[in-house]
Design a protein around this motif. Structure first.
Motif, PDB file in Angstrom:
ATOM      1  N   ALA A 523       4.395  56.724  66.187  1.00 19.62           N
ATOM      2  CA  ALA A 523       4.343  58.435  65.861  1.00 19.62           C
ATOM      3  C   ALA A 523       5.175  59.122  66.048  1.00 19.62           C
ATOM      4  N   TYR A 524       5.523  60.546  64.897  1.00 17.51           N
ATOM      5  CA  TYR A 524       6.584  61.437  65.010  1.00 17.51           C
ATOM      6  C   TYR A 524       6.097  62.773  65.024  1.00 17.51           C
ATOM      7  N   HIS A 525       6.782  63.391  65.962  1.00 16.29           N
ATOM      8  CA  HIS A 525       6.177  65.049  65.842  1.00 16.29           C
ATOM      9  C   HIS A 525       7.553  65.434  64.749  1.00 16.29           C
ATOM     10  N   LEU A 526       6.624  66.650  64.020  1.00 17.14           N
ATOM     11  CA  LEU A 526       8.154  67.265  63.315  1.00 17.14           C
ATOM     12  C   LEU A 526       7.906  69.161  62.729  1.00 17.14           C
ATOM     13  N   SER A 527       8.900  69.548  63.206  1.00 17.99           N
ATOM     14  CA  SER A 527       8.229  71.152  63.520  1.00 17.99           C
ATOM     15  C   SER A 527      10.019  71.682  64.084  1.00 17.99           C
ATOM     16  N   THR A 528       9.703  73.157  63.374  1.00 16.46           N
ATOM     17  CA  THR A 528      10.860  74.453  63.297  1.00 16.46           C
ATOM     18  C   THR A 528      11.468  74.842  64.674  1.00 16.46           C
ATOM     19  N   SER A 529      10.753  74.151  65.416  1.00 21.97           N
ATOM     20  CA  SER A 529      11.766  74.112  67.106  1.00 21.97           C
ATOM     21  C   SER A 529      11.976  72.786  67.143  1.00 21.97           C
ATOM     22  N   MET A 530      13.170  72.495  66.199  1.00 25.69           N
ATOM     23  CA  MET A 530      13.815  71.219  66.051  1.00 25.69           C
ATOM     24  C   MET A 530      14.721  71.961  65.546  1.00 25.69           C
ATOM     25  N   CYS A 531      15.973  71.582  65.765  1.00 18.30           N
ATOM     26  CA  CYS A 531      17.192  72.014  65.076  1.00 18.30           C
ATOM     27  C   CYS A 531      17.232  70.562  63.792  1.00 18.30           C
ATOM     28  N   ALA A 532      18.418  71.159  62.646  1.00 16.00           N
ATOM     29  CA  ALA A 532      18.419  70.600  61.453  1.00 16.00           C
ATOM     30  C   ALA A 532      18.581  69.058  61.750  1.00 16.00           C
ATOM     31  N   ALA A 533      20.088  68.672  62.474  1.00 15.83           N
ATOM     32  CA  ALA A 533      20.301  67.466  62.813  1.00 15.83           C
ATOM     33  C   ALA A 533      19.301  66.623  63.583  1.00 15.83           C
ATOM     34  N   HIS A 534      18.052  67.202  64.502  1.00 15.29           N
ATOM     35  CA  HIS A 534      17.614  66.606  64.936  1.00 15.29           C
ATOM     36  C   HIS A 534      16.026  65.651  64.143  1.00 15.29           C
ATOM     37  N   ARG A 535      15.727  67.132  63.617  1.00 17.52           N
ATOM     38  CA  ARG A 535      14.637  66.799  62.372  1.00 17.52           C
ATOM     39  C   ARG A 535      15.248  65.746  61.241  1.00 17.52           C
ATOM     40  N   ASN A 536      16.277  65.654  60.970  1.00 14.79           N
ATOM     41  CA  ASN A 536      17.368  64.816  60.668  1.00 14.79           C
ATOM     42  C   ASN A 536      16.697  63.249  60.799  1.00 14.79           C
ATOM     43  N   ASN A 537      17.479  63.241  62.163  1.00 16.80           N
ATOM     44  CA  ASN A 537      17.553  62.043  62.442  1.00 16.80           C
ATOM     45  C   ASN A 537      15.709  61.752  63.069  1.00 16.80           C
ATOM     46  N   ILE A 538      14.639  61.793  62.815  1.00 23.45           N
ATOM     47  CA  ILE A 538      13.376  61.912  63.107  1.00 23.45           C
ATOM     48  C   ILE A 538      13.072  61.207  61.644  1.00 23.45           C
ATOM     49  N   LEU A 539      13.510  62.391  60.108  1.00 25.45           N
ATOM     50  CA  LEU A 539      13.330  61.844  58.919  1.00 25.45           C
ATOM     51  C   LEU A 539      13.980  60.577  58.574  1.00 25.45           C
ATOM     52  N   ILE A 540      14.868  60.053  59.046  1.00 20.04           N
ATOM     53  CA  ILE A 540      15.642  58.778  58.785  1.00 20.04           C
ATOM     54  C   ILE A 540      14.576  57.321  59.594  1.00 20.04           C
ATOM     55  N   LYS A 541      14.202  57.697  60.480  1.00 17.32           N
ATOM     56  CA  LYS A 541      13.933  56.896  60.787  1.00 17.32           C
ATOM     57  C   LYS A 541      12.213  56.819  60.262  1.00 17.32           C
ATOM     58  N   VAL A 542      11.481  57.580  60.174  1.00 19.44           N
ATOM     59  CA  VAL A 542      10.041  58.069  59.138  1.00 19.44           C
ATOM     60  C   VAL A 542      10.616  56.950  57.683  1.00 19.44           C
ATOM     61  N   LYS A 543      11.145  57.496  57.244  1.00 20.65           N
ATOM     62  CA  LYS A 543      12.045  56.392  56.011  1.00 20.65           C
ATOM     63  C   LYS A 543      11.727  54.932  56.219  1.00 20.65           C
ATOM     64  N   ASP A 544      12.696  54.730  57.172  1.00 20.10           N
ATOM     65  CA  ASP A 544      12.614  53.827  57.198  1.00 20.10           C
ATOM     66  C   ASP A 544      11.301  52.735  57.726  1.00 20.10           C
ATOM     67  N   ASP A 545      10.927  53.548  58.247  1.00 20.05           N
ATOM     68  CA  ASP A 545       9.164  52.975  58.397  1.00 20.05           C
ATOM     69  C   ASP A 545       8.427  52.534  57.095  1.00 20.05           C
ATOM     70  N   LEU A 546       8.399  53.618  56.810  1.00 24.36           N
ATOM     71  CA  LEU A 546       7.449  53.300  54.886  1.00 24.36           C
ATOM     72  C   LEU A 546       8.338  52.544  54.641  1.00 24.36           C
ATOM     73  N   LEU A 547      10.123  51.897  54.580  1.00 25.33           N
ATOM     74  CA  LEU A 547      10.000  51.464  53.164  1.00 25.33           C
ATOM     75  C   LEU A 547       9.698  50.346  53.897  1.00 25.33           C
ATOM     76  N   SER A 548       9.450  49.780  55.270  1.00 24.95           N
ATOM     77  CA  SER A 548       9.432  48.476  55.760  1.00 24.95           C
ATOM     78  C   SER A 548       8.034  47.770  55.763  1.00 24.95           C
ATOM     79  N   LYS A 549       7.441  49.189  55.496  1.00 23.62           N
ATOM     80  CA  LYS A 549       5.950  49.317  55.398  1.00 23.62           C
ATOM     81  C   LYS A 549       5.561  48.749  57.111  1.00 23.62           C
TER      82      LYS A 549
END
Length: 808
Positions: A523-549
């Motif tokens: 489970a991942y949470h994204l909002s503008t309460s996070m800085c760009a670098a923080h959001r980007n780290n989470i999006l990398i994990k999201v994409k890895d999970d999506l790619l790995s199904k």
């Protein structure tokens, strides 16, 4: 005797007044050439620090440098009025010719304002800030100042020749449009001159302080040619991909090719209506590079609606071009904007002066920034914003998701684009999957005939249809508990679910509920309460999970629905405007990996939209269209995201806000346009002045620049940028108070863009109350303490995060 403009901090070398004035003149002239007004901008550069030709200023600066512990009395020296006063006395008092009189006003206003912001020619109190300075203010030793100027900088005869040329430029500039637009032309010209002066002054000061007379210039044509070849090579690699023959990939290639051909057309205002997932970033970059190469443009500027989109789009372009040094991300103004006159800091290196002259002028070949920052350049107070304006000229400007122009700013946005097209030789692309109708306003956008770059749009939209919109909003509402049940059930059938809600509070609460239920999924949470670098780290994990199904649930605010390249099997979108629903749908089955997948639209009863008027109105209109479709499936083109449905949505949306489209200022009972482009026949201030004083003010212009800027804000609640202690943000914070050079500070501030969040005033107040906020560099930069930032949610207003700093 040497009269002093600046004293270098490192070795106490003096820059004389004539050296600085002539260098600023030369720089300002290069900026002015873009509009054919180099004598107008050069005149501002040549006169801006005229007041430093005085014993008073010389004694003041020497005392300030030699006795830093006992600085001179504040308010003791005014050096910015003299240049405007000289123009007024020579060309505005007696035997006035119209064009020279107007030159005196527009250039003089820029000069006397260069340590604050453009002054009102006539203000709501029926007084003239401009006249009170150039006409009424008594300057000590002014006659000596003038004598020194004509002896050391330019002869009086040559000066008059120079002003004659500036007047000829003004006449030619005004001849480009009918006389009914004169005030609007002069408003933009004044701001362009002011921008050129601010940047010339600060750039020369920075060069002197760094002991660099010549800086390396970029060969834009050569650079863009290299970039274009890299884009073409990237496109050619797609042709060898195993999925190259997939219908969506074939369509992407066709649209990209159309952009390439269209780039050969002259500069103008065009639309690029590529559907979501259609390869918009690459196609628009291909257009921009080829057009820039063919038509000698100096930079490519991407304007996006939110700071949250910048980092991914910029990274995508970096990956294609294999270059990071020439790509600038400008998220927001990290330094608190100037509210005070900084004239008394000029000449020596105070903290404020270092921040002021740091390189912040958008002179990179490729820039990514936001709609807020673009509009601030033209309309917001403070010289830091307007400094960038002249660099919008001779550019290719791509507006990503142009439908997100704030309602109150639509008219102002149109006027700015019309100026850039007509005068600044810029080419503008309005890029979105859902083109809005931007002509429901008095100041219409001067869009080119046959403006659409993509042919056969209806067929393209149908070919890109990869989802079915399921209406769960018409007959029921959802709470977070009910929504969590629905998500759990969906996870039985799919591997990935994206949930997009309208407020940060419900996003955070839903995430917490799902975590407590121990659902077998990441489970991942994204909002503008996070800085760009923080959001980007989470999006990398999201994409890895999506790619790995892997099983994955992502709960986000609307930040994820524009410009973020992710593809989920299922999307749930809380009811909002049709453009938002379309963007959310673009995160589902994005590349056509599967047959048609489902996007569920729900009505979330726990969202508080009281302060989100545009989302609330968009939600109401979308719901009406859904009801129509429920009653008759053939309504609105038979689909919630059809072209007909979109046209109906935007027409009703803008009609609903018709009274807000021209940025009305209730306290003054005027619009921004009235303040900025007032003429004598229509100006209420002018008529009131005549009635009160029994005569007219001795002015050609009656605009209220300062008043307009003080009332302007793109969003209703102004925000403040704050640096957060996330990863490299800790190092940035540690280095803020170090005694580095201007270049060091410039690099630090640019890097800090990735480690900031924007806070509303109530959030700042609560953080201050909870001791979660620290100010640096004389209160110009704010940073969060460790306890005020959280690994899961970002901002922690209570300043009680239990996560040690090293884990963040």
């Amino acid at each position: 005797m040497n009269f002093i403009a600046h004293i270098r901090e490192s070795d106490k070398t003096i820059q004389t007044v004539e050296e600085h004035l002539l260098a600023a003149k030369e720089l300002a002239e290069t900026y002015g050439e873009k509009l054919g007004v180099k004598h107008l901008t050069g005149l501002a550069g040549m006169l801006h620090d005229l007041g430093k030709y005085s014993n008073e200023f010389r004694e003041y600066i020497l005392q300030a440098v030699n006795n830093p512990a006992a600085p001179p009395k504040r308010g003791s020296v005014d050096h910015s009025t003299a240049g405007g006063k000289l123009l007024y006395e020579l060309f505005h008092k007696d035997n006035i010719s119209r064009y020279k009189g107007v030159v005196a006003e527009i250039v003089g206003n820029a000069i006397l304002s260069h340590h604050s912001y453009l002054q009102d020619f006539l203000n709501p109190e029926l007084e003239s800030n401009y006249l009170s300075r150039v006409r009424d203010k008594d300057l000590k030793d002014f006659e000596i100042t003038k004598k020194l100027f004509f002896e050391n900088v330019i002869s009086e005869q040559d000066f008059h020749h120079f002003v004659n040329k500036a007047a000829i430029e003004l006449e030619a500039f005004l001849a480009k449009e009918s006389s009914e637009n004169t005030e609007k032309q002069l408003m933009f010209l004044t701001k362009f001159i002011f921008s050129s002066l601010i940047d010339a002054d600060r750039t020369n000061t920075r060069q002197f302080e760094g002991n660099r007379t010549n800086e390396k210039t970029i060969d834009h044509e050569k650079l863009f040619s290299v970039y274009y070849e890299k884009v073409i090579n990237k496109i050619n690699t797609f042709k060898n991909d195993s999925n190259a023959d997939h219908p969506i990939n074939v369509l992407r290639t066709e649209m990209s090719d159309q952009c390439d051909v269209f780039a050969e057309k002259p500069s103008g205002i065009y639309t690029l209506s590529i559907p979501t997932g259609g390869g918009k970033t690459l196609a628009s970059l291909r257009y921009a590079l080829k057009h820039a190469k063919l038509f000698n443009k100096k930079r490519i500027i991407y304007i996006v609606p939110y700071t949250t989109i910048i980092e991914q789009n910029a990274q995508e372009v970096r990956d294609i071009l294999h270059d990071s040094g020439n790509i600038l991300e400008h998220h927001s103004n990290i330094i608190e904007n100037e509210n005070e006159n900084d004239e008394l800091q000029d000449g020596f290196m105070s903290v404020q002066q270092k921040l002021k002259i740091a390189k912040d002028n958008w002179d990179s070949p490729i820039i990514f920034t936001t709609m807020v920052q673009f509009l601030n350049v033209f309309y917001a107070k403070g010289s830091r914003n307007i400094r960038r304006l002249h660099n919008l000229a001779e550019s290719v400007i791509i507006f990503d998701e142009v439908q997100k122009v704030p309602i109150s700013c639509v008219s102002l946005f149109n006027q700015a684009l019309n100026f850039l097209k007509t005068y600044a030789q810029s080419s503008i692309v309005l890029c979105t999957a859902t083109q809005p109708a931007l002509d429901f306003v008095e100041n219409k956008l001067e869009i080119n005939p046959d403006a659409e770059i993509i042919g056969h749009l209806d067929q393209v939209i149908e070919a890109f249809r990869r989802v079915e919109i399921i209406d769960l909003a018409t007959n029921q509402t959802f709470t977070n508990e009910k929504l969590a049940d629905f998500i759990e059930a969906k996870m039985e059938d799919v591997q990935s679910v994206l949930i997009i809600l309208n407020t940060k509070t419900v996003v955070k609460n839903l995430y917490t509920i799902l975590k407590e239920r121990n659902i077998q999924a990441s489970a991942y949470h994204l909002s503008t309460s996070m800085c760009a670098a923080h959001r980007n780290n989470i999006l990398i994990k999201v994409k890895d999970d999506l790619l790995s199904k892997n099983k994955i649930i992502c709960i986000s605010t609307q930040l994820i629905e524009a410009g973020v390249d992710v593809s989920f099997e299922c999307v749930i979108r809380s009811l909002a405007g049709l453009d938002s629903i379309a963007q959310a749908a673009g995160r589902c089955n994005r590349h056509g990996e599967k047959d048609i997948q489902n996007v569920y639209v729900i009505d979330h009863e726990e969202e508080n939209l009281k302060h989100l008027k545009e989302i609330s109105v968009g939600k109401q209109i979308s719901k009406k269209i859904l009801v129509d479709l429920n009653q008759d499936a053939s309504n609105h083109g038979g689909h919630i995201l059809s072209k007909l449905a979109m046209e109906r949505y935007f027409k009703e949306f803008y009609t609903k806000f018709s009274s807000d489209l021209n940025y009305f200022i209730p306290g003054l009972n005027k619009t921004m346009t009235e303040l900025l482009t007032a003429n004598k026949n229509k100006s209420g201030f002018y008529q009131a002045y005549k009635a009160r004083n029994g005569g007219v003010p001795p002015l050609f212009l009656v605009n209220s620049y300062k008043t307009a800027a003080e009332h302007f804000q793109v969003i209703e609640d102004l925000t403040t940028s704050v640096i957060v202690p996330f990863e490299d943000g800790k190092e940035i914070i540690a280095n803020l108070n170090s005694d580095g050079s201007i270049d060091d500070l410039t690099r630090l501030l640019r890097k800090a863009q990735h480690y900031t969040i924007n806070l509303f005033k109530y959030e700042l107040d609560q953080l201050s109350k909870n001791d979660g906020l620290v100010s640096y560099l004389d209160g110009k930069i704010f940073v969060l303490k460790a306890g005020a930032y959280d690994r899961e949610f970002g901002l922690n207003l209570e300043n009680d995060s239990q996560l040690p700093l090293e884990y963040i």
